[in-house]
Design an enzyme around this catalytic site. Sequence first.
Site, PDB file in Angstrom:
ATOM      1  N   ILE A  16      37.781  40.388  43.395  1.00 27.26           N
ATOM      2  CA  ILE A  16      38.093  41.504  44.272  1.00 27.26           C
ATOM      3  C   ILE A  16      39.605  41.553  44.436  1.00 27.26           C
ATOM      4  O   ILE A  16      40.296  40.559  44.212  1.00 27.26           O
ATOM      5  CB  ILE A  16      37.379  41.410  45.639  1.00 27.26           C
ATOM      6  CG1 ILE A  16      37.695  40.101  46.351  1.00 27.26           C
ATOM      7  CG2 ILE A  16      35.883  41.594  45.484  1.00 27.26           C
ATOM      8  CD1 ILE A  16      37.041  39.966  47.722  1.00 27.26           C
ATOM      9  N   ASP A  17      40.112  42.703  44.802  1.00 27.71           N
ATOM     10  CA  ASP A  17      41.548  42.912  44.855  1.00 27.71           C
ATOM     11  C   ASP A  17      42.214  42.023  45.897  1.00 27.71           C
ATOM     12  O   ASP A  17      41.578  41.577  46.860  1.00 27.71           O
ATOM     13  CB  ASP A  17      41.863  44.377  45.170  1.00 27.71           C
ATOM     14  CG  ASP A  17      41.346  45.327  44.109  1.00 27.71           C
ATOM     15  OD1 ASP A  17      41.375  44.948  42.933  1.00 27.71           O
ATOM     16  OD2 ASP A  17      40.908  46.433  44.473  1.00 27.71           O
ATOM     17  N   LYS A  18      43.505  41.806  45.723  1.00 30.20           N
ATOM     18  CA  LYS A  18      44.290  40.972  46.624  1.00 30.20           C
ATOM     19  C   LYS A  18      44.079  41.369  48.091  1.00 30.20           C
ATOM     20  O   LYS A  18      43.833  40.513  48.946  1.00 30.20           O
ATOM     21  CB  LYS A  18      45.765  41.090  46.264  1.00 30.20           C
ATOM     22  CG  LYS A  18      46.706  40.419  47.260  1.00 30.20           C
ATOM     23  CD  LYS A  18      48.161  40.765  46.972  1.00 30.20           C
ATOM     24  CE  LYS A  18      49.063  40.229  48.074  1.00 30.20           C
ATOM     25  NZ  LYS A  18      50.478  40.626  47.886  1.00 30.20           N
TER      26      LYS A  18
END
Length: 359
Positions: free
Chosen positions: A162-164
């Site tokens: 998942i994104d930062k």
Amino acid sequence: MDNFKNLFVPEDSTFEDDQQEMFEHYRFEADRGQAPVRVDKYLSTHMEDTSRHRIQLAIKEEYIRVNDRIVKANYIVRAGDIITFVMPFQRNSSEILPENIPLDIVYEDEDVLLIDKPAGMVVHPGHGHYSGTLLNALAYHLHLGPEAQEKDDRLGVLVHRIDKDTSGLLVIAKNDEAQLGLAKQFFVHSIERKYVAIVWGNLKEDEGTIEGNIGRDPADRLRFKVFPDGESGKRAVTHYRVLERFGYVTVVECQLETGRTHQIRVHFNYIGHPLFNDARYDGAEIRKGTIYAKYRQFIENCFKILPRQALHAKTLGFIHPRTGKMVRFDSPLPQDMVDLIAKWRKYAENLDEADLDDM
């Protein structure tokens, strides 16, 4: 595990998100003088760092192909055959160094590890982020030092990311069976994934589906976009239902049917409801509301409460690779999203019905 330091998901992979594309990890062409031999035996002699057990698992999960066709273990390799080992994510040869970074472990057994990732933590080392990542923390948690053997079966493997600046659940495989089995579930879209998002505007319907191919934006390589005519990109489907309405913003639950990089962020921006404070996808500015200074100050205060896109990976369900039973995990909303929702709820209580009708 065998050389799994090379099989982590790279940060720019389209696997947040899974994908329908397969990537070649190994490729062999049988010599002219090749004597007939079973494909599993052929690979075990040509992949010295990979056990025959892992090769047989890969064959069972349909990751071994000969002449671009899936084969069984008893396939007989002959001169001229092209044998490939493919996986639904790109190979990465970066070395992962262990770092003592605390992890919020939701569940762990001998096969899988569930992490509740905080917003701001990068999953995989990459450009600008060579330390302090989730994988550095995993290397430490699994006791993998620089002297660790490549065949150390404690090496965790990411099968998605998942994104930062997205918070929430990630599953890590701890052995061959788990890695191959989970990767297959993501590939065929059988994983249950639900997110909670806060989006700009008042959605017309209480529930719906957003469809549209997603691919990299040719005008901005850091963004993705919807190609509505399907002329480019990959199929993407997001289902949603409204959880709570606050007039100028809406809290929604999103369920991914497919998984593409930034899928929820891209899809909601496409329909005119970008995620709240999503700087990359037009959500870090006032999109709905009044022109008054007091309202602008309210929004600025909201951005300070949640200095990231309003997205949380809340639910993750999958077939456990050892037991064969469905397991499901749930993560509570992080405090920044809880506080933001509370602030909007209080604000919405002071809006009259005339205001709501205009939204």
